[in-house]
Write a protein that holds these residues in place. Structure first.
Motif, PDB file in Angstrom:
ATOM      1  N   ALA A  35       0.846  -1.192   0.000  1.00 16.63           N
ATOM      2  CA  ALA A  35       0.000   0.000   0.000  1.00 16.63           C
ATOM      3  C   ALA A  35       0.882   1.243   0.000  1.00 16.63           C
ATOM      4  O   ALA A  35       2.052   1.187   0.392  1.00 16.63           O
ATOM      5  CB  ALA A  35      -0.879   0.001   1.252  1.00 16.63           C
ATOM      6  N   SER A  38       0.565   7.521   4.132  1.00 18.00           N
ATOM      7  CA  SER A  38       1.432   7.832   5.279  1.00 18.00           C
ATOM      8  C   SER A  38       1.572   6.636   6.213  1.00 18.00           C
ATOM      9  O   SER A  38       2.618   6.449   6.848  1.00 18.00           O
ATOM     10  CB  SER A  38       0.846   8.962   6.121  1.00 18.00           C
ATOM     11  OG  SER A  38       0.406   9.989   5.305  1.00 18.00           O
ATOM     12  N   THR A  39       0.513   5.862   6.335  1.00 14.08           N
ATOM     13  CA  THR A  39       0.482   4.814   7.362  1.00 14.08           C
ATOM     14  C   THR A  39       1.656   3.837   7.283  1.00 14.08           C
ATOM     15  O   THR A  39       2.279   3.557   8.310  1.00 14.08           O
ATOM     16  CB  THR A  39      -0.861   4.053   7.296  1.00 14.08           C
ATOM     17  OG1 THR A  39      -1.920   5.012   7.313  1.00 14.08           O
ATOM     18  CG2 THR A  39      -1.013   3.085   8.450  1.00 14.08           C
ATOM     19  N   ASP A  64      -3.037   0.288  -5.818  1.00 11.09           N
ATOM     20  CA  ASP A  64      -3.726   1.298  -6.606  1.00 11.09           C
ATOM     21  C   ASP A  64      -2.765   2.317  -7.217  1.00 11.09           C
ATOM     22  O   ASP A  64      -1.585   2.372  -6.858  1.00 11.09           O
ATOM     23  CB  ASP A  64      -4.793   2.009  -5.757  1.00 11.09           C
ATOM     24  CG  ASP A  64      -4.342   2.289  -4.324  1.00 11.09           C
ATOM     25  OD1 ASP A  64      -3.125   2.291  -4.069  1.00 11.09           O
ATOM     26  OD2 ASP A  64      -5.200   2.499  -3.455  1.00 11.09           O
ATOM     27  N   TYR A  77       1.856   6.816  -7.352  1.00 16.39           N
ATOM     28  CA  TYR A  77       2.152   5.800  -6.350  1.00 16.39           C
ATOM     29  C   TYR A  77       3.365   4.951  -6.740  1.00 16.39           C
ATOM     30  O   TYR A  77       4.073   4.430  -5.870  1.00 16.39           O
ATOM     31  CB  TYR A  77       0.916   4.934  -6.111  1.00 16.39           C
ATOM     32  CG  TYR A  77      -0.134   5.647  -5.270  1.00 16.39           C
ATOM     33  CD1 TYR A  77       0.137   6.847  -4.633  1.00 16.39           C
ATOM     34  CD2 TYR A  77      -1.399   5.102  -5.109  1.00 16.39           C
ATOM     35  CE1 TYR A  77      -0.815   7.490  -3.850  1.00 16.39           C
ATOM     36  CE2 TYR A  77      -2.357   5.739  -4.330  1.00 16.39           C
ATOM     37  CZ  TYR A  77      -2.055   6.930  -3.696  1.00 16.39           C
ATOM     38  OH  TYR A  77      -2.993   7.553  -2.924  1.00 16.39           O
ATOM     39  N   GLY A 130      -8.911   4.415   4.938  1.00 11.68           N
ATOM     40  CA  GLY A 130      -9.291   5.824   4.825  1.00 11.68           C
ATOM     41  C   GLY A 130     -10.182   6.228   5.985  1.00 11.68           C
ATOM     42  O   GLY A 130     -10.802   5.371   6.635  1.00 11.68           O
ATOM     43  N   HIS A 134     -12.484   3.406   3.504  1.00 16.91           N
ATOM     44  CA  HIS A 134     -12.045   2.774   2.251  1.00 16.91           C
ATOM     45  C   HIS A 134     -10.790   1.952   2.478  1.00 16.91           C
ATOM     46  O   HIS A 134     -10.000   2.233   3.390  1.00 16.91           O
ATOM     47  CB  HIS A 134     -11.873   3.796   1.114  1.00 16.91           C
ATOM     48  CG  HIS A 134     -10.689   4.699   1.212  1.00 16.91           C
ATOM     49  ND1 HIS A 134     -10.764   6.060   1.011  1.00 16.91           N
ATOM     50  CD2 HIS A 134      -9.373   4.459   1.472  1.00 16.91           C
ATOM     51  CE1 HIS A 134      -9.567   6.596   1.126  1.00 16.91           C
ATOM     52  NE2 HIS A 134      -8.701   5.643   1.421  1.00 16.91           N
ATOM     53  N   ILE A 135     -10.624   0.914   1.663  1.00 13.97           N
ATOM     54  CA  ILE A 135      -9.338   0.204   1.583  1.00 13.97           C
ATOM     55  C   ILE A 135      -8.966   0.169   0.107  1.00 13.97           C
ATOM     56  O   ILE A 135      -9.827   0.029  -0.745  1.00 13.97           O
ATOM     57  CB  ILE A 135      -9.361  -1.209   2.222  1.00 13.97           C
ATOM     58  CG1 ILE A 135     -10.532  -2.040   1.741  1.00 13.97           C
ATOM     59  CG2 ILE A 135      -9.311  -1.115   3.736  1.00 13.97           C
ATOM     60  CD1 ILE A 135     -10.500  -3.490   2.265  1.00 13.97           C
ATOM     61  N   ALA A 136      -7.665   0.295  -0.182  1.00 15.37           N
ATOM     62  CA  ALA A 136      -7.228   0.677  -1.522  1.00 15.37           C
ATOM     63  C   ALA A 136      -8.075   1.896  -1.880  1.00 15.37           C
ATOM     64  O   ALA A 136      -8.307   2.752  -1.028  1.00 15.37           O
ATOM     65  CB  ALA A 136      -7.343  -0.475  -2.492  1.00 15.37           C
ATOM     66  N   ARG A 163      -3.198  16.872   1.157  1.00 16.48           N
ATOM     67  CA  ARG A 163      -2.039  17.324   1.941  1.00 16.48           C
ATOM     68  C   ARG A 163      -0.726  17.003   1.226  1.00 16.48           C
ATOM     69  O   ARG A 163       0.306  17.595   1.520  1.00 16.48           O
ATOM     70  CB  ARG A 163      -2.050  16.695   3.347  1.00 16.48           C
ATOM     71  CG  ARG A 163      -1.824  15.200   3.364  1.00 16.48           C
ATOM     72  CD  ARG A 163      -2.049  14.627   4.770  1.00 16.48           C
ATOM     73  NE  ARG A 163      -1.573  13.250   4.861  1.00 16.48           N
ATOM     74  CZ  ARG A 163      -2.225  12.197   4.378  1.00 16.48           C
ATOM     75  NH1 ARG A 163      -3.379  12.359   3.757  1.00 16.48           N
ATOM     76  NH2 ARG A 163      -1.709  10.987   4.513  1.00 16.48           N
ATOM     77  N   LYS A 198      -8.704   8.099  12.198  1.00 16.95           N
ATOM     78  CA  LYS A 198      -9.072   6.757  11.732  1.00 16.95           C
ATOM     79  C   LYS A 198      -9.941   6.022  12.756  1.00 16.95           C
ATOM     80  O   LYS A 198     -10.433   4.926  12.497  1.00 16.95           O
ATOM     81  CB  LYS A 198      -7.808   5.910  11.460  1.00 16.95           C
ATOM     82  CG  LYS A 198      -6.831   6.521  10.455  1.00 16.95           C
ATOM     83  CD  LYS A 198      -7.439   6.614   9.069  1.00 16.95           C
ATOM     84  CE  LYS A 198      -6.542   7.350   8.087  1.00 16.95           C
ATOM     85  NZ  LYS A 198      -5.306   6.658   7.771  1.00 16.95           N
TER      86      LYS A 198
HETATM   87  C1  F6R Z   1      -2.998   3.527  -0.534  1.00 15.92           C
HETATM   88  C2  F6R Z   1      -4.360   3.121  -0.284  1.00 15.92           C
HETATM   89  C3  F6R Z   1      -5.278   3.894   0.617  1.00 15.92           C
HETATM   90  C4  F6R Z   1      -4.627   4.311   1.942  1.00 15.92           C
HETATM   91  C5  F6R Z   1      -5.621   5.092   2.787  1.00 15.92           C
HETATM   92  C6  F6R Z   1      -4.972   5.642   4.042  1.00 15.92           C
HETATM   93  O1  F6R Z   1      -2.371   2.653  -1.443  1.00 15.92           O
HETATM   94  O2  F6R Z   1      -4.764   2.173  -0.857  1.00 15.92           O
HETATM   95  O3  F6R Z   1      -6.411   3.111   0.884  1.00 15.92           O
HETATM   96  O4  F6R Z   1      -4.189   3.175   2.617  1.00 15.92           O
HETATM   97  O5  F6R Z   1      -6.139   6.160   2.047  1.00 15.92           O
HETATM   98  O6  F6R Z   1      -4.030   6.605   3.675  1.00 15.92           O
HETATM   99  P1  F6R Z   1      -2.964   7.161   4.737  1.00 15.92           P
HETATM  100  O7  F6R Z   1      -2.100   6.004   5.103  1.00 15.92           O
HETATM  101  O8  F6R Z   1      -2.201   8.213   3.985  1.00 15.92           O
HETATM  102  O9  F6R Z   1      -3.746   7.683   5.877  1.00 15.92           O
END
Ligand code: F6R
Length: 241
Positions: A35, A38-39, A64, A77, A130, A134-136, A163, A198
């Motif tokens: 993925a 930031s995480t 993605d 990405y 998200g 959301h995932i991906a 951001r 989150k």
């Molecule tokens: C990234 C992705 C997204 C992020 C999600 C959290 O490849 O698939 O689902 O994992 O938007 O984003 P961050 O980690 O920036 O808070």
């Protein structure tokens, strides 16, 4: 589900590395679903620093890519993965896969990616989440049986991701994403979440039934799911609060 609540972002990253590092040490040709965002940056730092693990035979498949951004674009990405992880590893570039954001035929690109996912069963899929669950880039309402597709990003996702861009208008409005059906096909899934923004999505994931309104809840059916949190992301959970 294995729920692991850690005190800090660093501890969350170390717990995730415990799972991924030991997989790659044991299985030299592991296939990793990766993925961006930031995480996972703390985890990627740990992977980059550990010189005892080789990625020579590892293959990676990313979740993605923004539509309209080429791999050379500094906000793509593909660029993110090179800058934050791949350039530090001995992984072979041809073993790293990510949707082509500028593919001339998007439908064909989605079919190509589905074929790749069929050929490369993932040992592990890493995920962030998200603030809207959301995932991906599977936004709320995405059917659980979706495969790779193009999505129009939710307003909250564009806002969250702005951001990393100079102006909110620069955030692409569409993206290629692996679908929920393929995310749950990985043998092991590791979802990471940190930070207060989150916490509500995490609470719904852990405490509510599966519902396409929260795409991450597609994972509830998974038999080897790790949810690794920092204290803030866990702050709305009733049982650990
Ligand atoms: C990234 C992705 C997204 C992020 C999600 C959290 O490849 O698939 O689902 O994992 O938007 O984003 P961050 O980690 O920036 O808070």
């Amino acid at each position: 589900m294995k729920l692991i609540v850690t005190e800090t972002y660093e501890a969350m990253s170390r717990a995730a590395y415990g799972v991924i590092g030991s997989l790659v040490s044991k299985k030299k040709d592991a296939v990793l679903g990766l993925a961006t965002g930031s995480t996972p940056l703390g985890l990627y730092r740990l992977m980059a620093e550990d010189r005892t693990v080789s990625y020579r035979d590892v293959k990676t498949v990313n979740l993605d890519e923004y539509a309209g951004l080429s791999a050379a674009h500094s906000q793509s990405y593909a660029y993110f993965m090179r800058e934050n992880l791949f350039r530090y590893l001995d992984i072979l570039p041809q073993n790293t896969h990510i949707p082509n954001g500028v593919a001339p035929d998007p439908a064909e690109e989605c079919a190509r990616y589905d074929g790749l996912l069929d050929r490369l069963p993932r040992d592990l899929q890493l995920l962030g989440i998200g603030s809207n669950g959301h995932i991906a880039f599977n936004e709320p309402g995405t059917p659980f049986d979706a495969r790779t597709h193009i999505v129009t990003l939710a307003e909250s996702t564009v806002r969250d991701n702005s951001r990393l861009f100079d102006r909110i208008e620069d955030v692409p409005k569409q993206a290629f994403t692996m679908g929920l059906a393929d995310i749950v096909r990985a043998k092991t899934v590791v979802l990471l979440a940190n930070g207060r923004n989150k916490a509500e999505a995490v609470r719904r994931l852990i405490e509510e039934d599966a519902d396409p309104a929260l795409p991450a809840s597609a994972l509830k059916q998974h038999e080897d799911l790790y949810v690794i949190l920092d204290r803030e992301a866990a702050s709305l959970l009733h049982e650990t609060a």
